[in-house]
Design a protein around this motif. Sequence first.
Motif, PDB file in Angstrom:
ATOM      1  N   GLU A 136       0.836  -1.208   0.000  1.00 33.29           N
ATOM      2  CA  GLU A 136       0.000   0.000   0.000  1.00 33.29           C
ATOM      3  C   GLU A 136       0.867   1.254   0.000  1.00 33.29           C
ATOM      4  O   GLU A 136       0.562   2.229  -0.683  1.00 33.29           O
ATOM      5  N   SER A 137       1.963   1.228   0.747  1.00 26.61           N
ATOM      6  CA  SER A 137       2.889   2.355   0.759  1.00 26.61           C
ATOM      7  C   SER A 137       3.498   2.549  -0.625  1.00 26.61           C
ATOM      8  O   SER A 137       3.624   3.677  -1.114  1.00 26.61           O
ATOM      9  N   HIS A 138       3.871   1.453  -1.254  1.00 29.22           N
ATOM     10  CA  HIS A 138       4.430   1.505  -2.610  1.00 29.22           C
ATOM     11  C   HIS A 138       3.411   2.118  -3.581  1.00 29.22           C
ATOM     12  O   HIS A 138       3.767   2.974  -4.401  1.00 29.22           O
ATOM     13  N   LEU A 139       2.162   1.703  -3.467  1.00 30.38           N
ATOM     14  CA  LEU A 139       1.104   2.247  -4.335  1.00 30.38           C
ATOM     15  C   LEU A 139       0.923   3.749  -4.104  1.00 30.38           C
ATOM     16  O   LEU A 139       0.807   4.516  -5.059  1.00 30.38           O
ATOM     17  N   ARG A 140       0.903   4.168  -2.844  1.00 32.40           N
ATOM     18  CA  ARG A 140       0.738   5.602  -2.542  1.00 32.40           C
ATOM     19  C   ARG A 140       1.918   6.428  -3.072  1.00 32.40           C
ATOM     20  O   ARG A 140       1.735   7.493  -3.639  1.00 32.40           O
ATOM     21  N   ARG A 141       3.128   5.917  -2.861  1.00 31.60           N
ATOM     22  CA  ARG A 141       4.306   6.641  -3.358  1.00 31.60           C
ATOM     23  C   ARG A 141       4.264   6.737  -4.890  1.00 31.60           C
ATOM     24  O   ARG A 141       4.566   7.791  -5.454  1.00 31.60           O
ATOM     25  N   THR A 142       3.891   5.679  -5.538  1.00 27.65           N
ATOM     26  CA  THR A 142       3.785   5.685  -7.005  1.00 27.65           C
ATOM     27  C   THR A 142       2.718   6.676  -7.451  1.00 27.65           C
ATOM     28  O   THR A 142       2.938   7.443  -8.396  1.00 27.65           O
ATOM     29  N   ALA A 143       1.590   6.692  -6.771  1.00 30.32           N
ATOM     30  CA  ALA A 143       0.506   7.620  -7.136  1.00 30.32           C
ATOM     31  C   ALA A 143       0.943   9.066  -7.012  1.00 30.32           C
ATOM     32  O   ALA A 143       0.483   9.935  -7.762  1.00 30.32           O
ATOM     33  N   HIS A 144       1.858   9.340  -6.068  1.00 27.67           N
ATOM     34  CA  HIS A 144       2.313  10.719  -5.852  1.00 27.67           C
ATOM     35  C   HIS A 144       3.662  11.000  -6.510  1.00 27.67           C
ATOM     36  O   HIS A 144       4.268  12.042  -6.281  1.00 27.67           O
ATOM     37  N   GLY A 145       4.156  10.050  -7.292  1.00 32.08           N
ATOM     38  CA  GLY A 145       5.404  10.269  -8.010  1.00 32.08           C
ATOM     39  C   GLY A 145       6.642  10.224  -7.146  1.00 32.08           C
ATOM     40  O   GLY A 145       7.679  10.775  -7.495  1.00 32.08           O
ATOM     41  N   VAL A 146       6.566   9.555  -5.994  1.00 35.13           N
ATOM     42  CA  VAL A 146       7.709   9.439  -5.092  1.00 35.13           C
ATOM     43  C   VAL A 146       8.243   8.022  -5.196  1.00 35.13           C
ATOM     44  O   VAL A 146       7.552   7.065  -4.845  1.00 35.13           O
ATOM     45  N   PHE A 147       9.466   7.880  -5.678  1.00 34.78           N
ATOM     46  CA  PHE A 147      10.021   6.520  -5.885  1.00 34.78           C
ATOM     47  C   PHE A 147      11.146   6.238  -4.961  1.00 34.78           C
ATOM     48  O   PHE A 147      11.897   6.799  -4.453  1.00 34.78           O
TER      49      PHE A 147
END
Length: 147
Positions: A136-147
């Motif tokens: 879920e954290s990975h999905l949120r970071r991806t959604a906000h452009g944070v890799f």
Amino acid sequence: MNAVTPLRPAASPVFTHMSRLLDVVLESETDAVRLAAAGVSSRSYRRAAQRLGFAPSLVAPESTVRRRLARNARFTEAESERLIRLARVYAEAVELFGDEAQALEWLNAPAAYIPGDAPVTPLQLAAKDSGARLIESHLRRTAHGVF
């Protein structure tokens, strides 16, 4: 004078996707807690397992899953929580990708999410609470452009 019924806020898109996957009404975390306590039905399990293509062992030992399905029984609370967790990660992926086929492809593609460990699929990780949080954290970071 007519009584006014308070408007319920519309369910979030994540709960809408979860509802469709499990073929139940889920509008909030409260509904998810109630569903887990009551036990997910065999019908909902079959529907989710077919759509997501996960191994029964992500929810319970295969013999237990076979027995529940043969008896058309509800899953235990712990088993139901695992299935609901998988449904939530699926729903969040569908929201991120905007397309179920792309979300399913990503959910079933192994990657090195845990440094030093063998590649694993997001669905495999999501079977455990801490793994679901990682995905879920990975999905949120991806959604906000944070890799």
